[in-house]
Design a protein around this motif. Structure first.
Motif, PDB file in Angstrom:
ATOM      1  N   TYR A 186      -7.856  19.529 -43.351  1.00 51.52           N
ATOM      2  CA  TYR A 186      -6.617  18.815 -43.696  1.00 51.52           C
ATOM      3  C   TYR A 186      -6.973  17.505 -44.385  1.00 51.52           C
ATOM      4  CZ  TYR A 186      -4.234  22.157 -40.746  1.00 51.52           C
ATOM      5  OH  TYR A 186      -3.735  23.325 -40.224  1.00 51.52           O
ATOM      6  N   TYR A 244      -2.244  15.122 -46.063  1.00 49.56           N
ATOM      7  CA  TYR A 244      -2.017  15.642 -44.705  1.00 49.56           C
ATOM      8  C   TYR A 244      -3.075  15.140 -43.718  1.00 49.56           C
ATOM      9  CZ  TYR A 244       0.763  18.630 -47.671  1.00 49.56           C
ATOM     10  OH  TYR A 244       1.648  19.075 -48.607  1.00 49.56           O
ATOM     11  N   LEU A 270       3.396  19.249 -42.127  1.00 52.58           N
ATOM     12  CA  LEU A 270       2.851  20.431 -42.792  1.00 52.58           C
ATOM     13  C   LEU A 270       2.879  21.634 -41.847  1.00 52.58           C
ATOM     14  CD1 LEU A 270       1.328  21.704 -45.215  1.00 52.58           C
ATOM     15  CD2 LEU A 270      -0.800  21.008 -44.129  1.00 52.58           C
ATOM     16  N   ARG A 296       0.460  15.776 -40.898  1.00 45.00           N
ATOM     17  CA  ARG A 296      -0.103  17.056 -40.496  1.00 45.00           C
ATOM     18  C   ARG A 296       0.919  17.839 -39.684  1.00 45.00           C
ATOM     19  NH1 ARG A 296      -5.778  18.460 -37.462  1.00 45.00           N
ATOM     20  NH2 ARG A 296      -5.104  20.604 -37.271  1.00 45.00           N
TER      21      ARG A 296
END
Lengths: 569, 161
Positions: free
Chosen positions: A477, A481, A490, A487
């Protein structure tokens, strides 16, 4: 338009069996947990009437936007413009951050709005009992002697506290008789009344030959998983769909089985219906906590797939050989080497396979316990998909000083610890000699690969699952992100994409979704599932071209990312 | 010089500090955040006693109730047992007595026993009277030690057998 789509559609370029990571000889059972769940949801044991009622109401409640534009013929869906979902995600993120903005008084809503119906129905079923009596009866079958009104007040206060309510997802386990067993947040002793209400809801609906599956209240979903002895409840304010939450509850239930076995659980509750199961689960709370936390950030659960540590295939073969040759012990079923929640290798007895769900529980066992780092351990573990009736005995040890790679030797014979301990030492010597541990350490420290290595500038991140191998791969990541919030966002997008594609009312093959922050492309064939995230300005044809390039790249790297053979003892 | 292999099992309620005691003894370290043992852990330690080379295999068992049924697998093959209780928990002391009964019933009396009162650094929270513990240990023919895995008191060069 249709022609354009079929021109763009890349699906004829890849024959099944030649997709990246295709495995004819997988060591993992490739049945999808998510598909299992779909069959649970459409369980034919229910009467047709009940089935219609429950599934109908669920799809109505949980996908109100989908039913509007429902077109049964369309398998390719294209969404440009509307950012309903994204806004929803953002909103929920904001809500979760901004405590005071919490829109729905969840416990109160549960208690008040539903208690009306409960009173009514209970009034019909058991005319003598009042709701108040009932809830205390159910909630505190035995241990209520010391409970006075002060404590109850305190309990109610606790349930209303900001601190407790701000959590995005609550998970509860209670017994069929309403005894609290586990609460993800807060002390379950202080949630006795709440769990009593849950039990009452379940039993009232159950009395009508129905099955309570989901309640939605504003932005909250409350999902129920009812098993023979246990009731599991998730109350969430998140993007997750009802099947996704149900799958998480299934994992939690399987974690209970992994600790106790189904036969022990059934025996206990057969002997005493209101047994306090916490006695047998002391010390296991951390497995539930860790499992639930991991499920909020690791896609392996909703994908029903295992991630492998990237390694050169020759190196991986050497490791597998070292294990297979030095662990020739009767009754040894599986030998598993893992690092950092990723599979390095799995050697199995010829006739047995491992289900990804069981492997996830093994990952959870290892990552939740520090105690294996101190010494070699000999631990009973039940793998529910393998055999929910009994324990396997696991010899667990770390291979290196830094505790990177962990070896598990699983057997049905409880008296072979010392034999396995000798095997482990021989395996370790081999792994050192052939520099396998060094290669593993290097791969772990490298932390996977970067999206930029694919060579597609507009591609930000992706998840690729080979269905035949039940394995998936994804890059590290990276920005944007790299922060926890982004994160999480996402992760929410992936869950959304996955849910839309696997929606039981309208399954899709390809979904192209343009949002304000990124463009998503989800593509599912009989061989693979691919979820890709691009920058917001990418066109559909550019995205499809990129995905074709991506597939070629993964194909080229497949020996490193996937375990395509299946070593046996 | 002769060498002897000895097998030792550590028993007691959950959270009394069995693993901490063993880890302190074997590697002279202390970790305040040890997680509960699952199943059992295996340690070895070597020492010299009276010109004998002694190799001790230690089974550190889990204290949780669900592992209780597995305990015989470990104590049946042992030469000695260390029974650990927590001096700040009377319950753990009483629990330890039930371990003794179980051991007396299921072994032929050839198991050497030894009682450890752990966490003696928490003197101000003591619930188990030391004299009572000494009496109990004497009544089963066991030696009694007050120990602390945290401060390592009582765990330096102890002769266990």
């Amino acid at each position: 338009m249709a022609a354009e789509i079929s021109n763009d559609s890349p699906s004829d370029e890849i024959l099944q069996g030649s997709e990246p990571g295709a495995s004819r000889n997988s060591m993992l059972l490739a049945t999808d947990s998510y598909d299992d769940l779909a069959s649970y949801l459409s369980d034919t044991n229910l009467s047709s009437d009940r089935d219609r009622l429950s599934s109908g109401s669920i799809s109505e409640i949980t996908h109100p936007t989908e039913t509007e534009s429902f077109d049964p013929k369309s398998v390719i869906s294209e969404e440009v413009g509307p950012e309903v979902v994204e806004n929803e995600i953002n909103e929920q993120l904001e809500n979760s951050l901004d405590v005071s903005a919490s829109p729905v008084d969840e416990p109160a809503a549960l208690a008040t709005s539903d208690s009306d119906t409960v009173t009514e129905r209970i009034g019909l079923d058991t005319p003598t009992s009042q709701l108040s009596e009932l809830s205390t009866d159910h909630s505190q079958p035995e241990a209520c002697t010391g409970n006075n009104s002060d404590e109850q007040e305190e309990e109610v206060e606790y349930v209303h506290s900001q601190e407790w309510r701000q959590h995005r997802k609550h998970v509860f386990i209670l017994s069929q008789s309403g005894k609290p067993i586990y609460s993800r947040h807060g002390d379950e002793d202080r949630l006795v009344t709440l769990m009593g209400v849950m039990q009452a809801l379940v039993s009232v609906i159950g009395d009508g030959q129905d099955l309570l599956r989901c309640i939605t209240a504003g932005s909250h979903k409350m999902v129920f998983l009812i098993r023979e002895n246990l009731v599991l409840v998730a109350a969430a304010r998140s993007i997750e769909s009802m099947p996704q939450l149900l799958l998480q509850l299934t994992y939690v239930y399987n974690q209970v089985l992994s600790v106790l076995t189904l036969s022990q659980l059934s025996r206990i509750f057969k002997q005493r219906r209101n047994y306090d199961l916490r006695r047998l689960l002391t010390g296991a709370e951390k497995f539930f906590d860790n499992l639930l936390n991991t499920m909020d950030r690791d896609p392996c659960f909703f994908l029903g797939a295992v991630r492998c540590l990237p390694l050169e295939s020759s190196m991986r073969d050497t490791i597998a050989q070292s294990i297979a040759q030095n662990a020739k012990v009767k009754d040894l079923v599986f030998a598993i080497l893992i690092a950092d929640n990723q599979l390095i290798t799995l050697v199995r007895m010829k006739k047995y396979f491992l289900h990804p769900l069981d492997l996830h529980l093994i990952f959870n066992l290892v990552s939740a316990s520090e105690s294996f780092k101190a010494a070699e351990s000999w631990t009973p573990i039940c793998l529910p998909k393998f055999d929910s009736g009994g324990y396997l005995h696991a010899h667990i040890s770390y291979m290196d000083e830094e505790c990177r790679s962990c070896l598990l030797l699983l057997t049905v014979d409880r008296d072979v610890f010392f034999t396995l301990s000798e095997c482990k030492e021989k395996i370790r010597e081999r792994l050192v000699k052939y520099k396998c541990l060094a290669a593993i350490a290097e791969s772990v420290d490298q932390n996977g690969y970067k999206t930029s290595q694919v060579g597609i500038p507009e591609l930000r991140h992706f998840l690729y699952k080979s269905r035949s191998a039940a394995q998936f791969s994804c890059p590290e990541y990276e920005a944007p992100y790299h922060t926890a919030d982004q994160r999480d966002r996402l992760f929410g997008l992936y869950q959304f994409l996955h849910h839309r594609i696997h929606s039981s009312s309208r399954p899709l093959k390809i979904l192209f979704h343009v949002g304000s922050h990124e463009t998503l492309l989800g593509w599912v064939t009989s061989g693979f599932e691919l979820y890709a995230v691009f920058g917001p300005l990418v066109t559909k044809s550019a995205a499809i071209n990129s995905v074709n390039k991506l597939l070629k790249w993964i194909k080229k790297e497949e020996d490193r990312f996937f375990i395509l053979n299946s070593p046996t003892f | 010089m002769k060498s002897i292999d000895a097998k030792l099992v550590v028993l007691g309620s959950q959270g009394v500090g069995k693993t901490s005691v063993v880890v302190r003894y074997v590697s002279n370290t202390f970790n305040g955040h040890l997680s509960p043992t699952i199943g059992a852990s295996f340690f070895t330690c070597k020492m010299m006693v009276d010109n004998y080379r002694l190799r001790i295999q230690v089974w550190d068992t889990a204290g949780q109730e669900r592992f209780r049924a597995m305990a015989p697998m470990y104590y049946r093959k042992s030469n000695a047992a260390i029974l650990v209780y927590d001096i700040t928990s009377l319950e753990s002391f009483d629990d330890m007595k039930s371990w003794v009964q179980e051991l007396q019933k299921n072994t032929d009396g050839d198991l050497a026993m030894c009682v450890f009162g752990n966490k003696c650094d928490l003197e101000d929270q003591r619930e188990v009277d030391n004299n009572l513990a000494l009496q109990f240990a004497a009544s089963i023919g066991a030696r009694h030690f007050q120990v602390s895995a945290l401060s390592s008191e009582g765990l330096k060069l102890e002769k266990l057998i």
